[in-house]
Design a protein around this motif. Sequence first.
Motif, PDB file in Angstrom:
ATOM      1  N   ASN A 158       0.752  -0.991   0.450  1.00  0.00           N
ATOM      2  CA  ASN A 158       0.263   0.646  -0.138  1.00  0.00           C
ATOM      3  C   ASN A 158       1.218   0.896   0.272  1.00  0.00           C
ATOM      4  O   ASN A 158       0.119   2.351  -0.314  1.00  0.00           O
ATOM      5  CB  ASN A 158      -0.677   0.174   1.367  1.00  0.00           C
ATOM      6  N   ILE A 159       2.045   0.999   0.574  1.00  0.00           N
ATOM      7  CA  ILE A 159       3.007   2.369   0.909  1.00  0.00           C
ATOM      8  C   ILE A 159       3.498   2.976  -1.452  1.00  0.00           C
ATOM      9  O   ILE A 159       3.516   4.141  -1.197  1.00  0.00           O
ATOM     10  CB  ILE A 159       4.576   2.195   1.166  1.00  0.00           C
ATOM     11  N   VAL A 160       2.834   1.842  -1.801  1.00  0.00           N
ATOM     12  CA  VAL A 160       3.175   2.507  -3.333  1.00  0.00           C
ATOM     13  C   VAL A 160       1.651   2.200  -3.873  1.00  0.00           C
ATOM     14  O   VAL A 160       1.290   3.283  -4.787  1.00  0.00           O
ATOM     15  CB  VAL A 160       3.850   1.233  -4.486  1.00  0.00           C
ATOM     16  N   TYR A 161       0.682   1.977  -3.760  1.00  0.00           N
ATOM     17  CA  TYR A 161      -0.398   1.967  -4.151  1.00  0.00           C
ATOM     18  C   TYR A 161      -0.931   3.165  -3.743  1.00  0.00           C
ATOM     19  O   TYR A 161      -2.026   3.851  -4.728  1.00  0.00           O
ATOM     20  CB  TYR A 161      -1.809   1.106  -3.243  1.00  0.00           C
ATOM     21  N   GLN A 162      -0.598   4.325  -2.261  1.00  0.00           N
ATOM     22  CA  GLN A 162      -1.544   4.989  -1.875  1.00  0.00           C
ATOM     23  C   GLN A 162      -0.168   5.359  -0.822  1.00  0.00           C
ATOM     24  O   GLN A 162      -0.771   5.972   0.035  1.00  0.00           O
ATOM     25  CB  GLN A 162      -2.817   4.960  -1.329  1.00  0.00           C
ATOM     26  N   PRO A 163       1.068   6.211  -1.813  1.00  0.00           N
ATOM     27  CA  PRO A 163       1.506   6.892  -0.671  1.00  0.00           C
ATOM     28  C   PRO A 163       1.235   8.189  -0.109  1.00  0.00           C
ATOM     29  O   PRO A 163       1.807   8.184   1.283  1.00  0.00           O
ATOM     30  CB  PRO A 163       2.665   7.544  -1.626  1.00  0.00           C
TER      31      PRO A 163
END
Length: 298
Positions: free
Chosen positions: A162-167
Amino acid sequence: MTIAAVLLALMVSAWLLAVIEAWLSTGRLRPVAPLLAGLSHLGRESLLPRKPDRLFFETAPVLLLVVAVLGAAVLPLAPGLVIADLATGALFVNAALAYVLVALIMAGWGPNGAYAMVGGWRFLGQLIAYAMLIVMPITAVAMRAESLLNTAIVASQASLWNIVYQPLGFVLFFIAAMALAFRAPFDLPTAPGELAGGVDAEYTGMRLAVLRLARLVLVITLATATTVFYLGGWHGPLLPPWAWSLIKTLTVAVSMLLAGHYLPRIREADLLSWCWKLGIPLALLNILIVGLMILVVP
């Protein structure tokens, strides 16, 4: 067995964090320093203020520790390694940690001292600032997983964290977690240079040892929540799942400590202003972006 394993993981993580914190402060790596400090606190006399509210004064450190452990109880460290895998686990983390405010208000009111009371009420203002920035990023995380089950949230990140999907959500949650843990630059309730310790000021001996342990466990709990919600939880190559959870949790916790070393303390008025005027609109934007990505990308 699971309860014992999770509690052991919390204590070991808190000890490692204390060692790293002392190393950042003094430049010396002393693994036994936290144990010696704890023993020295236990050996000191626990002084009482002149006219305390004894119930609040005695309960506050224990309540803060219990709240931190409760928040960790629903966070999975590995498949099957979770105390309570609740269907609403993501919301339970927020609900449990809301009682950090109660503990700090009690710690501020109980000693009947000016600095402690100011520190307690400062945290109330801090809660008003960061509260929505905890809930709204969790909402976006749950949208992607289509569940509030923490194990389902971890499973949804098997291919993409999720850090990549919704930084944007990660940044907002990380800042709010630091404010909830009242770590610098959000250490308004303690503010050593302004309030002489604030909510910590009147505690000594065993009570201070419990309070400091509770603060370390709270940081570990919030770092674990960040790992579960944004860093893929136990997912990772080669190492066993629990090892990845430990590595990611300690990385997040140390990042919180490092941020406090290099950033000046923020004023309470600025914290409220930035969170409400900038943070909440960005959190809404994050929810919108995640919703559009879910609709557009199958």
